[in-house]
Design a protein around this motif. Structure first.
Motif, PDB file in Angstrom:
ATOM      1  N   GLU A  57       4.889  12.810   0.886  1.00 44.86           N
ATOM      2  CA  GLU A  57       3.934  13.801   1.375  1.00 44.86           C
ATOM      3  C   GLU A  57       3.477  13.487   2.798  1.00 44.86           C
ATOM      4  O   GLU A  57       3.195  14.396   3.579  1.00 44.86           O
ATOM      5  CB  GLU A  57       2.736  13.880   0.433  1.00 44.86           C
ATOM      6  N   ALA A  58       3.395  12.211   3.128  1.00 39.90           N
ATOM      7  CA  ALA A  58       3.024  11.820   4.489  1.00 39.90           C
ATOM      8  C   ALA A  58       4.192  11.950   5.457  1.00 39.90           C
ATOM      9  O   ALA A  58       4.015  11.836   6.677  1.00 39.90           O
ATOM     10  CB  ALA A  58       2.497  10.386   4.501  1.00 39.90           C
ATOM     11  N   ARG A  59       5.404  12.156   4.917  1.00 41.32           N
ATOM     12  CA  ARG A  59       6.607  12.413   5.717  1.00 41.32           C
ATOM     13  C   ARG A  59       6.997  11.230   6.600  1.00 41.32           C
ATOM     14  O   ARG A  59       7.496  11.407   7.704  1.00 41.32           O
ATOM     15  CB  ARG A  59       6.423  13.659   6.588  1.00 41.32           C
ATOM     16  N   VAL A  60       6.756  10.027   6.136  1.00 39.44           N
ATOM     17  CA  VAL A  60       7.122   8.843   6.915  1.00 39.44           C
ATOM     18  C   VAL A  60       7.799   7.814   6.015  1.00 39.44           C
ATOM     19  O   VAL A  60       7.720   7.893   4.788  1.00 39.44           O
ATOM     20  CB  VAL A  60       5.897   8.197   7.595  1.00 39.44           C
ATOM     21  N   PRO A  72       0.822  -1.214   0.000  1.00 39.29           N
ATOM     22  CA  PRO A  72       0.000   0.000   0.000  1.00 39.29           C
ATOM     23  C   PRO A  72       0.853   1.259   0.000  1.00 39.29           C
ATOM     24  O   PRO A  72       1.953   1.288   0.560  1.00 39.29           O
ATOM     25  CB  PRO A  72      -0.804  -0.129   1.299  1.00 39.29           C
ATOM     26  N   VAL A  73       0.340   2.299  -0.631  1.00 38.68           N
ATOM     27  CA  VAL A  73       1.016   3.589  -0.705  1.00 38.68           C
ATOM     28  C   VAL A  73       0.071   4.650  -0.150  1.00 38.68           C
ATOM     29  O   VAL A  73      -1.131   4.626  -0.425  1.00 38.68           O
ATOM     30  CB  VAL A  73       1.424   3.922  -2.153  1.00 38.68           C
ATOM     31  N   TYR A  74       0.629   5.589   0.612  1.00 40.63           N
ATOM     32  CA  TYR A  74      -0.199   6.590   1.290  1.00 40.63           C
ATOM     33  C   TYR A  74       0.161   8.014   0.881  1.00 40.63           C
ATOM     34  O   TYR A  74      -0.237   8.963   1.548  1.00 40.63           O
ATOM     35  CB  TYR A  74      -0.056   6.442   2.810  1.00 40.63           C
ATOM     36  N   SER A 104       7.673  -2.519  10.819  1.00 39.62           N
ATOM     37  CA  SER A 104       7.295  -1.624  11.904  1.00 39.62           C
ATOM     38  C   SER A 104       6.320  -0.579  11.395  1.00 39.62           C
ATOM     39  O   SER A 104       6.092  -0.463  10.186  1.00 39.62           O
ATOM     40  CB  SER A 104       8.537  -0.944  12.491  1.00 39.62           C
ATOM     41  N   ALA A 105       5.759   0.178  12.299  1.00 39.61           N
ATOM     42  CA  ALA A 105       4.786   1.206  11.932  1.00 39.61           C
ATOM     43  C   ALA A 105       5.461   2.321  11.142  1.00 39.61           C
ATOM     44  O   ALA A 105       6.662   2.570  11.305  1.00 39.61           O
ATOM     45  CB  ALA A 105       4.150   1.776  13.195  1.00 39.61           C
ATOM     46  N   PRO A 106       4.723   3.019  10.275  1.00 41.38           N
ATOM     47  CA  PRO A 106       5.304   4.150   9.538  1.00 41.38           C
ATOM     48  C   PRO A 106       5.769   5.231  10.505  1.00 41.38           C
ATOM     49  O   PRO A 106       5.021   5.673  11.375  1.00 41.38           O
ATOM     50  CB  PRO A 106       4.131   4.644   8.679  1.00 41.38           C
ATOM     51  N   HIS A 132       9.541   5.467   1.046  1.00 39.96           N
ATOM     52  CA  HIS A 132       9.377   6.809   1.598  1.00 39.96           C
ATOM     53  C   HIS A 132       8.051   7.392   1.117  1.00 39.96           C
ATOM     54  O   HIS A 132       7.856   7.602  -0.084  1.00 39.96           O
ATOM     55  CB  HIS A 132      10.527   7.716   1.158  1.00 39.96           C
ATOM     56  N   GLN A 133       7.151   7.618   2.034  1.00 38.13           N
ATOM     57  CA  GLN A 133       5.878   8.274   1.727  1.00 38.13           C
ATOM     58  C   GLN A 133       6.127   9.779   1.867  1.00 38.13           C
ATOM     59  O   GLN A 133       6.002  10.350   2.946  1.00 38.13           O
ATOM     60  CB  GLN A 133       4.784   7.801   2.677  1.00 38.13           C
TER      61      GLN A 133
END
Length: 693
Positions: free
Chosen positions: A284-287, A263-265, A302-304, A281-282
């Motif tokens: 725009e989501a900065r994670v 998935p991409v966010y 692990s979590a973003p 690296h997402q």
């Protein structure tokens, strides 16, 4: 690979305790020189190139050093679309336009240009290769052209042409793979791998693209396709903007297989690979989302979490600028106000683990925070398996693994959970011993990939997967049941292949680590829980036996101590007789020490000393127990001449039996030359007289 992103402010702090699992370390490598106009990455030689109107400066980054000084060469003025050195660094090629590439021989200073024959075609790019059939490849809108470089004739010799219509292409020297996009939607691909093994044509394939209401035929952009190499396998990742999925394709010699989606966010993403771990690296989501695609699950490790800037402070900025001047590196502009920004507009992500900040002229290296990843995971077995696959920080991974096992034991987790955890560590350790990789120190890549062993396509899709050498667990990818399919392997391997034959038990230093960092500390803290410790130790012995690893003797001695402390003497005796506890000097001494409360256990210790032919120790213990005459007979029979005669004489004197003392004196007088003239003879002869009086 390029990631264009909107800038975002990073909340930073000193230390490594920020909420992040991926970080960049301050300071970066400064790639800015006065008058520079462009920055390029030469992935074939791992060079960062900075151009001025008449010079090209280059920094070697194969071994990342933020204080490295650049080399430089002169170039003629003119536009530069692309620039790369040959793999032997003797030639420089500069793409001046979509129709011309200029060549310069560094040794002779000669230059010449190669131009397109037809105005209807244009040059999309080029790359140098170590393929035996060619030196350089041009990617044109009309197809591929393969050339050899004629140093004497000052021209290129065309050796092969691959005719096809090309919209754009992707190439990484790491994989030696070039993907050529064609078709109205740019979703049809032709691939070639050019390595020292030769040129291999891959099957043509199409990438899946979902339709949208606004655009029924979306066009695939070059920035949405990424070639990555993980665990010796080559993949292509395709960002489908309609479904917001990152589709994965794996390359085989005779097939290209789609292997699931992530998935991409964010509308803008970038991809990195650090120590075979995939980082998405997402922007725009900065994670950053961390994946280990070797495992069965496509769930993230692990979590973003945000990308962390480690070590940044005003003081460090001043120090790094001073160091840059001292090392001879060019002085960079003051970055105090800009370096706290991540995912800037001008960030370019370079294969596999670098970020080039074009606007600031800085190069960052991306790293994993293994400690942070370990601390945030509750899946003990999965995180241990993840840590065993880490190579860049193998020592840290080992220490973290031991700490995890120690912690779950101290927390008295269920025995099956602890057993599985130990199985993971010992299986990985055994495999590392087999491949000879255990004693290799953690290191980053020290040589340019152009000088490393070349990549080559592996066996057919029905062959054996050479990547299994990394972990004994068979590969399985969700959505694809072809467990045994061969990889398109890259140059790096995890060790030599293993012959299929039986091997003897191994006595390995890694098990000393296990004793020192797990069993010894927990025994001190869990003295009142002998049954649990006994069960844990038995599971450890079972796992060692399964992997044919010879246990460190103090581990057996610890088990003796635990059982004796709980007065489980009958069970201890059975363990000794059934060889669950292997005989050793350490075990024997522990049995003797524990046998003060149980003579049968002490006798077992003496029996082990005799069984192991530890004659000196056996004789000493007999003397200490008062059996000095028996000790003398045993010493004479087994030719033990390392025990001082005074020990026997002193033991006989303490017994206050003049006949025994006289017998010992007579023994040494008869069998030790010169004993009658020694001080011991005179002293103890007088003692015999005193005892008889």
């Amino acid at each position: 690979m390029t990631g264009d992103a909107s800038s975002s402010d990073l909340s930073y702090s000193n230390g490594s305790n920020a909420l992040s699992h991926v970080y960049i370390q301050y300071p970066p490598l400064r790639c800015h020189v006065p008058g520079s106009r462009k920055l390029f990455y030469d992935d074939g030689n791992k060079l960062i190139l900075s151009l001025t109107p008449n010079q090209v400066f280059s920094w070697k980054i194969a071994t990342y050093n933020p204080y490295a000084a650049p080399s430089f060469d002169p170039i003629s003025e003119g536009s530069v679309l692309s620039i790369r050195y040959s793999l032997d660094l003797k030639h420089l090629a500069i793409q001046r336009s979509s129709h011309e590439i200029q060549f310069w021989n560094k040794e002779t200073g000669d230059t010449f240009s190669h131009k397109c024959r037809s105005e209807s075609e244009s040059i999309l790019g080029f790359f140098w290769t170590d393929c035996p059939t060619c030196d350089i490849v041009f990617v044109k809108t009309s197809g591929l052209e393969l050339y050899t470089y004629g140093t004497e004739s000052r021209n290129l010799q065309l050796v092969q042409t691959k005719k096809l219509s090309i919209s754009w292409y992707k190439y990484t020297h790491e994989s030696r793979l070039v993907l050529l996009a064609s078709g109205i939607q740019c979703k049809s691909f032709t691939g070639f791998q050019l390595s020292s093994a030769g040129m291999i044509s891959l099957p043509k394939f199409e990438m899946a693209m979902a339709k949208s209401e606004a655009n029924s035929n979306p066009i695939l952009a070059a920035e949405d396709v990424h070639i990555i190499t993980v665990y010796g396998r080559i993949y292509c990742l395709q960002f489908d903007r309609v479904t917001m999925l990152l589709n994965s394709y794996r390359f085989y010699r005779d097939a290209v297989v789609q292997q699931g989606s992530l998935p991409v966010y964010s509308e803008r993403i970038a991809v990195s690979v650090v120590d075979n771990v995939l980082l998405v690296h997402q922007v725009e989501a900065r994670v950053v989302i961390v994946y280990d695609i070797y495992a069965d699950s496509q769930a993230p490790i692990s979590a973003p979490l945000p990308l962390f800037l480690r070590g940044y402070s005003k003081a460090n900025v001043a120090f790094s600028q001073t160091a840059s001047k001292t090392s001879g590196a060019s002085e960079s502009k003051n970055l105090c106000d800009t370096e706290e920004t991540t995912y800037g507009d001008q960030w370019k992500f370079l294969v596999p683990d670098l970020v080039l900040d074009v606007s600031n002229g800085s190069l960052w290296k991306i790293s994993l925070d293994l400690e942070g990843i370990s601390a945030s995971s509750s899946e003990v077995q999965l995180i241990l398996e993840f840590l065993q696959r880490r190579k860049l920080e193998a020592e840290k991974a080992k220490q973290l693994s031991l700490a995890i096992v120690r912690t779950i034991i101290l927390e008295r987790k269920p025995i099956p959970m602890v057993a599985r955890a130990m199985d993971v560590l010992l299986a990985a350790y055994s495999q590392a011993i087999k491949t000879g990789s255990y004693n290799k120190r953690s290191r980053t890549e020290e040589i340019s990939s152009s000088n490393a062993p070349n990549t080559a396509v592996g066996e057919s899709i029905t062959g054996i997967d050479v990547s299994r050498i990394i972990n004994r667990k068979p590969e399985s990818v969700p959505g694809n049941d072809s467990h045994n399919k061969s990889v398109m392997a890259t140059s790096e391997s995890d060790g030599p292949s293993i012959e299929k034959k039986e091997r003897g038990d191994l006595l390995e230093p890694g098990l000393l680590d296990f004793y020192s960092h797990v069993f010894s500390p927990i025994e001190e803290e869990m003295t009142g829980d002998g049954s649990y410790l006994t069960a844990i130790t038995i599971e450890f012995l079972r796992s060692c036996s399964l992997e044919k690893l010879k246990v460190y003797p103090n581990t057996y001695a610890l088990l003796v101590q635990i059982l004796a402390r709980d007065e489980r003497y009958a069970e201890l005796g059975l363990f000794i007789m059934n060889k669950i506890i292997e005989p050793s000097k350490e075990v024997a001494l522990q049995l003797l020490d524990s046998g003060h409360q149980n003579q049968q256990i002490r006798k077992l210790g003496l029996d082990i000393l005799r069984q192991l032919s530890l004659h000196h120790d056996y004789v000493l213990l007999l003397v200490q127990d008062g059996y000095y005459l028996q000790a003398l007979r045993y010493a004479r029979k087994n030719k033990v001449n390392t025990v001082r005669s005074s020990l026997f004489l002193e033991a006989a004197y303490i017994s206050k039996d003049p006949q025994h003392l006289a017998a010992v004196l007579r023994f040494f007088s008869d069998f030790i030359p010169g004993f009658k003239s020694s001080a011991d003879h005179n002293t103890y002869h007088r003692f015999v007289a005193e005892l008889n009086s």
